[in-house]
Design an enzyme around this catalytic site. Structure first.
Site, PDB file in Angstrom:
ATOM      1  N   PRO A   1       0.765  -1.135  -0.102  1.00 62.59           N
ATOM      2  CG  PRO A   1      -0.669  -1.526   1.641  1.00 62.59           C
ATOM      3  CD  PRO A   1       0.437  -2.070   1.268  1.00 62.59           C
ATOM      4  CD  GLU A   2       2.665   2.717  -4.237  1.00 66.91           C
ATOM      5  OE1 GLU A   2       2.857   4.053  -4.749  1.00 66.91           O
ATOM      6  OE2 GLU A   2       3.042   1.734  -5.069  1.00 66.91           O
TER       7      GLU A   2
END
Ligand SMILES: [Zn+2]
Length: 271
Positions: free
Chosen positions: A2-3
């Protein structure tokens, strides 16, 4: 992993779900996941705490507690923070930490690969993720970004991933922004022209904002706090599109490797 947009989506979902709730009990079934300062322990010190805020810093979710302590959560590769409303509790696979609230609802921290971490911070503990500037903040000015590339011989894509410079950008959004700005990912940062740097600054903010709007990109394990997939995987221009036609020029997208990371780009329109 996840960014920024995915972590932002999770943090917003959790803020809606748990702000104001009080922890009744905290259960840890894998000790290495739940990190606490010496003398503190999740099951002993979290009950009685009320959640005062849930926010994001870089790729971390930051949960503010009524005592002034904070919980930081990094999901790494496969971590998930899942909210379950009262009356709909069920065992979530690979749950290592559970926070149960006095109203009967729960947040489960689940992680297949066990690289994720929840960390309890003391009131006065200084913490700022890895220190990079938030790319959607007012502090991330075009001038700051333009000067950040000066005299830096590292490939521009590797610089974008450096969390001590810019917070929250990972492989997906680095590839997308470089495509949007027409810049070859391996180009040494200092060789990126000033107009191209300005285009890239704008492309970074644009792609991150659009992905938050779409509730993030689910190309692997990412789901939001309700366990739902994001929608930005349907809007990707270049990431993961090997051999498919470039949306700008029609030439096939290629995949190369930069710093051990798969990198998708167009040889014809990224220079
Ligand atoms: Zn192209």
């Amino acid at each position: 992993m996840p960014e920024l947009p995915e972590v932002e989506t999770i943090a917003r979902g959790l803020a809606n779900a748990v702000a104001g709730k009080t922890i009744a009990s905290a259960t840890v079934s894998m000790a290495k996941i739940a990190v606490a300062p010496a003398g503190l322990a999740f099951p002993v010190d979290l009950p009685g705490e009320t959640i005062v805020s849930v926010s994001r810093r870089a790729k971390f979710i930051v949960i503010g507690l009524s005592s002034g302590r904070r919980l930081t959560v990094h999901l790494r590769m496969t971590g998930r923070l899942i909210f379950q409303p009262a009356g709909r509790l069920q065992p979530y696979p690979y749950t290592h930490v559970s926070l149960d609230f006095t109203d009967g609802s729960r947040v489960a921290f689940a992680d297949v690969r066990q690289f994720g971490r929840m960390r309890l911070l003391e009131h006065d503990e200084v913490w700022d993720a890895d220190g990079g500037v938030e790319p959607l903040s007012e502090g991330f000015t075009c001038e700051l970004f333009v000067s950040m590339l000066d005299e830096r011989r590292t490939p521009i894509k590797v610089l974008l991933l450096d969390q001590s410079r810019i917070a929250g950008i990972g492989n997906i959004y680095a590839c997308e922004a470089l495509w949007e700005a027409g810049i070859r990912p391996s180009r040494p940062a200092y060789k990126v022209s000033r107009p191209a740097r300005r285009r890239l600054h704008s492309a970074l903010r644009d792609v991150l904002a659009r992905s938050i709007e779409a509730r993030g990109t689910s190309v692997d394990d990412y789901v939001d706090a309700e366990g739902l997939k994001g929608g930005f995987q349907n809007q990707l221009s270049v990431y993961g599109r090997l051999d498919q036609p470039c949306l700008r020029c029609g030439k096939p997208i290629v995949r190369t490797v930069l710093s051990q990371r798969g990198t998708w780009w167009c040889r014809a329109c990224q220079r």
